[in-house]
Scaffold this active site. Structure first.
Site, PDB file in Angstrom:
ATOM      1  CB  THR A 105      -0.790  -0.143   1.198  1.00  0.00           C
ATOM      2  OG1 THR A 105      -1.728  -1.036   0.927  1.00  0.00           O
ATOM      3  CG2 THR A 105      -1.635   1.164   1.249  1.00  0.00           C
ATOM      4  NE  ARG A 133     -10.495  -6.042   2.154  1.00  0.00           N
ATOM      5  CZ  ARG A 133      -9.439  -5.334   2.356  1.00  0.00           C
ATOM      6  NH1 ARG A 133      -8.834  -4.625   1.247  1.00  0.00           N
ATOM      7  NH2 ARG A 133      -9.039  -5.321   3.417  1.00  0.00           N
ATOM      8  N   GLY A 135     -11.459  -1.958   0.896  1.00  0.00           N
ATOM      9  CA  GLY A 135     -10.741  -2.010   2.047  1.00  0.00           C
ATOM     10  C   GLY A 135     -10.762  -0.544   2.769  1.00  0.00           C
ATOM     11  CB  THR A 156      -0.336   1.044   5.557  1.00  0.00           C
ATOM     12  OG1 THR A 156      -0.230  -0.153   4.672  1.00  0.00           O
ATOM     13  CG2 THR A 156       0.665   1.044   6.480  1.00  0.00           C
ATOM     14  N   GLY A 157      -2.246  -1.035   6.698  1.00  0.00           N
ATOM     15  CA  GLY A 157      -2.277  -2.258   7.643  1.00  0.00           C
ATOM     16  C   GLY A 157      -3.715  -3.119   7.308  1.00  0.00           C
ATOM     17  N   GLY A 159      -7.049  -3.819   6.609  1.00  0.00           N
ATOM     18  CA  GLY A 159      -7.964  -2.940   6.490  1.00  0.00           C
ATOM     19  C   GLY A 159      -9.468  -2.827   7.152  1.00  0.00           C
TER      20      GLY A 159
END
Ligand SMILES: NC(=O)C[C@H](N)C(=O)O
Length: 247
Positions: A105, A133, A135, A156-157, A159
Site C-alpha cells: 500500500t 472487497r 478495504g 496502512t495495515g 483494512g
C-alpha cells in the site's frame, strides 16, 4: 497498479483516495481494474465531479470519459504477485488480522509552502481477497484524512480493523485533543490492537511541519523529507538520515 496484490480470482482490483486539508475536498475510487494509477483517478473524482467516491463500473466509465488509458489486465499482474497468491491459497492457517508483509500500500502526506496539508493512499488491498472487497484505503477517515487545522494522515495495515476504528480520523481526533502526532498515533494504533488485534501503520504531518511515523506491524518501509534531510527506515529503531543534496 502493476504488481498489486491479487484477489481470489488472480485479478488486480485497486482502491485509492486523496484529500486536501485546505477545504476538505476529497476523491476516492474502489474496486477499479485495468488502469495504471488509481490515485490519479481518485484525484480526477475530487477535481472533476461533484462526488467524493466512485466505484467499479461507474469509476471505469468515468476513467474512460476522462481519457485515462486502459491497461490490459495481464499487464498489471507480475510473477511475484502470482506466486504470492498461490502461497496464500496454500497456506493452511486461518487468515489473521495482520497486514501481510511487504504488500505495497502506498501512502503519502505532505505540507506545502502555503501551509496546506494533503494525503493520498493507494492499494491493491490484501492477497486472496474476495472479488469486490473494499478495504480502508479509499474510505476517507479510515485510509486517510487531511484538515489544515489538525494535520494529514495516511494509514496502512489490516483494512477491516482500520475501517472498524476509523483509524485516520481517530488519530487526528487525539491530535485535536492536544496529543503530539507521535502520542496520537501510539494511542490509536494501540486501541486498534487491543480491541481487534489489528495491526497497521500511520504517517502524519501537521501545519507546523512536525511529522511522525508509527506502526504495530512487524515493519513498515517509510521515508520523510524535511529541511534538506531524508529520513527513512523499515524496522523499529533503525532510521537513517541522509542529506538530500547528496542524492
Ligand atoms: N497493505 C495494506 O495496507 C492493505 C490495505 N490497508 C487494505 O486492507 O486494503
Amino acid at each position: 497498479g502493476c504488481g498489486s496484490v491479487l484477489n481470489v480470482n488472480g485479478e488486480v482490483e485497486m482502491d485509492a483516495s486523496i484529500m486536501s486539508g485546505k477545504d476538505l475536498s476529497s476523491g476516492a475510487v474502489s474496486a477499479v481494474r485495468c488502469i495504471a494509477n488509481p490515485i490519479k483517478l481518485a484525484r480526477l473524482v475530487m477535481e472533476k465531479t461533484p462526488h467524493c467516491f466512485l466505484t467499479d463500473r461507474g469509476a471505469a466509465e468515468f476513467a474512460a470519459a476522462m481519457g485515462v488509458r486502459e491497461v490490459p489486465r495481464e499487464q498489471l499482474v507480475t510473477e511475484r504477485s502470482r506466486k504470492r497468491l498461490e502461497k496464500e491459497k496454500h497456506c493452511k492457517s486461518a487468515p489473521k488480522p495482520e497486514p501481510q508483509k511487504h504488500l505495497g500500500t502506498v501512502g503519502a502526506v505532505a505540507l506545502d509552502s502555503k501551509g496546506d496539508v494533503a494525503y493520498a493512499t493507494s492499494t491493491g488491498g490484501i492477497v486472496n481477497k474476495m472479488v469486490g472487497r473494499v478495504g480502508d484505503s479509499p474510505c476517507i477517515g479510515s485510509g486517510g484524512y487531511a484538515d489544515n487545522d489538525i494535520g494529514a494522515i495516511s494509514t496502512t495495515g489490516h483494512g477491516e480493523s482500520i475501517l472498524k476504528v476509523n483509524l485516520a480520523r481517530l488519530t487526528l481526533f487525539h491530535v485535536e485533543q492536544g496529543k503530539t502526532l507521535e502520542e496520537a498515533a501510539e494511542v490509536s494504533l494501540g486501541y486498534m490492537k487491543s480491541k481487534l488485534k489489528g495491526l497497521g501503520g500511520v504517517i502524519l504531518v501537521n501545519k507546523a511541519g512536525d511529522w511522525a511515523v508509527k506502526w504495530t506491524s512487524e515493519s513498515m518501509p517509510w521515508a520523510a523529507a524535511q529541511a534538506g534531510k531524508l529520513h527513512c527506515g523499515i524496522d523499529l529503531n533503525a532510521t537513517s538520515i541522509t542529506d538530500l543534496d547528496l542524492l
